[in-house]
Design a protein around this motif. Structure first.
Motif, PDB file in Angstrom:
ATOM      1  N   ALA A  56      35.916  34.478  34.815  1.00  0.00           N
ATOM      2  CA  ALA A  56      36.426  34.035  36.115  1.00  0.00           C
ATOM      3  C   ALA A  56      36.898  35.221  36.945  1.00  0.00           C
ATOM      4  CB  ALA A  56      37.563  33.036  35.912  1.00  0.00           C
ATOM      5  N   ALA A  57      37.578  36.184  36.307  1.00  0.00           N
ATOM      6  CA  ALA A  57      38.036  37.370  37.026  1.00  0.00           C
ATOM      7  C   ALA A  57      36.850  38.193  37.533  1.00  0.00           C
ATOM      8  CB  ALA A  57      38.931  38.213  36.125  1.00  0.00           C
TER       9      ALA A  57
ATOM     10  N   ALA B 224      38.559  33.403  31.038  1.00  0.00           N
ATOM     11  CA  ALA B 224      39.401  34.093  32.015  1.00  0.00           C
ATOM     12  C   ALA B 224      38.742  35.379  32.488  1.00  0.00           C
ATOM     13  CB  ALA B 224      40.768  34.385  31.402  1.00  0.00           C
TER      14      ALA B 224
ATOM     15  N   MET C 212      44.419  30.197  29.497  1.00  0.00           N
ATOM     16  CA  MET C 212      42.971  30.018  29.499  1.00  0.00           C
ATOM     17  C   MET C 212      42.345  30.907  28.431  1.00  0.00           C
ATOM     18  SD  MET C 212      40.285  30.574  32.663  1.00  0.00           S
ATOM     19  CE  MET C 212      40.841  29.113  33.547  1.00  0.00           C
TER      20      MET C 212
ATOM     21  N   TYR D 219      43.199  38.002  35.703  1.00  0.00           N
ATOM     22  CA  TYR D 219      43.018  37.745  34.272  1.00  0.00           C
ATOM     23  C   TYR D 219      44.372  37.488  33.606  1.00  0.00           C
ATOM     24  CZ  TYR D 219      42.058  38.520  29.332  1.00  0.00           C
ATOM     25  OH  TYR D 219      41.993  38.376  27.970  1.00  0.00           O
TER      26      TYR D 219
ATOM     27  N   SER E 192      47.039  36.301  34.962  1.00  0.00           N
ATOM     28  CA  SER E 192      47.523  34.989  35.388  1.00  0.00           C
ATOM     29  C   SER E 192      46.837  33.859  34.632  1.00  0.00           C
ATOM     30  CB  SER E 192      47.295  34.825  36.895  1.00  0.00           C
ATOM     31  OG  SER E 192      47.736  33.570  37.342  1.00  0.00           O
ATOM     32  N   MET E 193      45.527  33.963  34.452  1.00  0.00           N
ATOM     33  CA  MET E 193      44.780  32.872  33.828  1.00  0.00           C
ATOM     34  C   MET E 193      44.913  32.860  32.306  1.00  0.00           C
ATOM     35  SD  MET E 193      41.322  32.466  36.143  1.00  0.00           S
ATOM     36  CE  MET E 193      40.827  34.169  36.002  1.00  0.00           C
ATOM     37  N   HIS E 194      44.887  34.041  31.691  1.00  0.00           N
ATOM     38  CA  HIS E 194      44.909  34.097  30.216  1.00  0.00           C
ATOM     39  C   HIS E 194      46.312  34.266  29.658  1.00  0.00           C
ATOM     40  CE1 HIS E 194      43.943  34.977  26.096  1.00  0.00           C
ATOM     41  NE2 HIS E 194      44.469  36.191  26.199  1.00  0.00           N
TER      42      HIS E 194
ATOM     43  N   MET F 167      43.887  25.707  32.580  1.00  0.00           N
ATOM     44  CA  MET F 167      44.975  26.564  33.027  1.00  0.00           C
ATOM     45  C   MET F 167      46.351  26.001  32.676  1.00  0.00           C
ATOM     46  SD  MET F 167      44.570  29.484  34.619  1.00  0.00           S
ATOM     47  CE  MET F 167      45.850  29.648  35.843  1.00  0.00           C
TER      48      MET F 167
ATOM     49  N   ALA G 241      40.343  33.688  26.580  1.00  0.00           N
ATOM     50  CA  ALA G 241      40.070  35.025  27.101  1.00  0.00           C
ATOM     51  C   ALA G 241      38.665  35.181  27.689  1.00  0.00           C
ATOM     52  CB  ALA G 241      40.325  36.070  26.018  1.00  0.00           C
TER      53      ALA G 241
END
Length: 508
Positions: A94-95, A91, A86, A77, A79-81, A353, A88
């Protein structure tokens, strides 16, 4: 028991599994309470043995996996947000999806274990089946869909755990199985003691102690020998924030930082991290590359930078000659899905991303080691060191392992110490020193026995200068890879299940 009580009991078992999975996170870095792995996975074994059906056991394994991965891989999370920008909710979804996918593997192992014990199975045989299934399920997770073996149980058993002694023989997946066996034996001993079955408690306690003693004795074996004269290596950590790294106006900051660090830390070999120079190598100013090489002279220089290859862009590590031209090259072979290559139909993910150059060309596997400072250096980039068989192939002709990583993607999270622990396991498996040069941490010198000889504080701009001696010789794992662990797991399953007690005859 009433239906209400039964439902409550089932709910408690799922909650207990979730908590045990979360407890398991503490067995890994940065906490490294390795005995807790026996408690967590032993508790999972106990819950599955009490499960009413394979379906119920699968739910228990799924909850355990969710507790483990939601806690231990929470950096996804971040890394992505936090870093990737990305939104929230996406993200977080996805997590959660990744954690649920990873949790399917312990769920599968638990379902098979439950089915195996439908007929009476001795406690020791059940423990062996559990160990074999954990080893096989984690190997499968490390292979299927290009693999994601993060938080494989074996990683929790780096030194000082005595089970690290098994790594040069069976690799991390074999150690995973042995750690699961220790957890099951611990539970068997404890439950036998509660039931006042003292002979059984002694039997399982002795088996547990013998396993730990065996690992400790194996750790005393030197599978490899020093090779060549010691060299001084400078591992540079520029601490360039990911959010700024690829901005054109901040390019000069990266170039100036690594030039200054190179000058300040003279060595026989200077190593810059992954994409330390955030511009296509062919587009970097020629005078800068020549100046950088001169700053490292008379030592040699290994630089991480993207390159243009016939098959597309590559994530590369290059050595520089006196004129700044590339002399030797390693191109990353195992790319990160959704980070370095995008599966068809997922271009939208790349846009969310905000990943620069997010679709790379994969280099061949294996690649010849680079000849640097009198040593044969096997390079791996970022999360390639998660794949033990790949590192073992590269180590066969090498004397030193070097990992270049850009860990700025993970922010302030568990990922950096966990990644260092993974590198430590690669050192133990191969009997080679592992050197890590990272952008934000953890830059480290790991000895062939998996000990961290020195490490830089994360999120600092500095260089680590270490005296390193390469090694030659072959561990059983480098020679045979995962095959012995897989064969042992399969044979254990077959012998345990074929030798189980027959079901009692029906009454009447």
């Amino acid at each position: 028991m009433s239906p209400t009580a039964a439902n409550f009991g089932r709910g408690k078992s799922l909650g207990a599994a979730l908590l045990l999975g979360a407890l398991g996170v503490l067995a890994f870095a940065p906490f490294e309470c390795w005995p807790l792995a026996f408690v967590a996975w032993g508790g999972l074994f106990a819950l599955v043995r009490l499960a009413a059906s394979p379906g119920r056991a699968a739910l228990i394994g799924l909850c355990f996996g969710l507790g483990l991965y939601l806690g231990g891989v929470s950096w996804v999370y971040v890394s992505m947000h936090d870093v990737g920008g990305m939104p929230a909710p996406i993200a977080a979804l996805a997590a959660l999806a990744l954690s649920a996918y990873l949790a399917l593997f312990p769920a599968l192992a638990c379902a098979v274990l439950s089915r195996a014990v439908r007929r009476p199975l001795a406690p020791f045989a059940a423990a062996l089946v559990f160990a074999a299934l954990i080893a096989l399920s984690e190997w499968l997770r490390g292979w299927l869909l290009t693999g994601f073996p993060w938080l494989a149980l074996g990683y929790s058993q780096t030194p000082p755990s005595p089970l690290a002694g098994f790594a040069p023989l069976f690799g991390v997946y074999g150690v995973s199985g042995i750690a699961a066996l220790c957890g099951a034996l611990l539970w068997n001993a404890a439950s036998s003691l509660v039931l006042r079955a003292h002979p059984l408690a002694i039997k399982h306690s002795c088996a547990l102690a013998s396993t730990l003693l065996g690992g400790w004795l194996l750790a005393g074996i030197s599978w490899t020998q020093p090779s060549g004269a010691p060299i001084r290596v400078a591992l540079l950590q520029g601490n360039i924030p990911q959010s700024l790294k690829w901005e054109p106006e901040r390019l000069r900051d990266s170039l100036v930082t690594y030039l200054a660090l190179t000058r300040e830390h003279p060595a026989d070999l200077t190593v810059l991290p992954e994409t330390a120079l955030p511009l296509l190598f062919e587009h970097l100013p020629g005078d800068y590359l020549a100046t950088l090489r001169q700053a490292a002279a008379p030592g040699e220089l290994l630089v991480g930078a993207p390159t243009r290859e016939p098959g597309g862009y590559a994530n590369s590590a290059l050595t520089l000659g006196p004129d700044g031209q590339a002399e030797q090259r390693y191109n990353k072979a195992h790319l990160v899905p959704f980070g370095e290559y995008i599966p068809p139909g997922f271009d939208w993910f790349l846009k969310l991303m905000k990943i620069p150059m997010g679709d790379f060309y994969a280099g061949p596997d294996p690649q010849r080691p680079l000849l640097l400072a009198g040593q044969k250096v096997a390079v791996n980039i970022c999360y390639e060191d998660l794949f033990p068989d790949q590192i073992a192939r590269g180590a066969q002709d090498a004397t030193v392992l070097v990992n270049l990583s850009n860990t700025a993607w993970f922010g302030h999270s568990l990922a950096q110490p966990q990644h260092l622990q993974i590198s430590r396991m690669r050192a133990v498996e191969t009997g080679r020193p592992m050197l890590r040069a990272t952008n934000t941490g953890m830059t480290a010198h790991v000895t062939p026995d998996g000990r961290v000889a020195d490490v830089l504080a994360p999120f600092t701009r500095d260089g680590l200068v270490a005296t390193v001696t390469g090694t030659t010789g072959t561990t059983p794992y480098v020679r045979f890879g995962n095959l012995p662990a897989l064969l042992l797991a399969v044979a254990t399953l077959a012998l345990a299940l074929l030798g189980r007690r027959p079901a009692p005859p029906p009454a009447g």
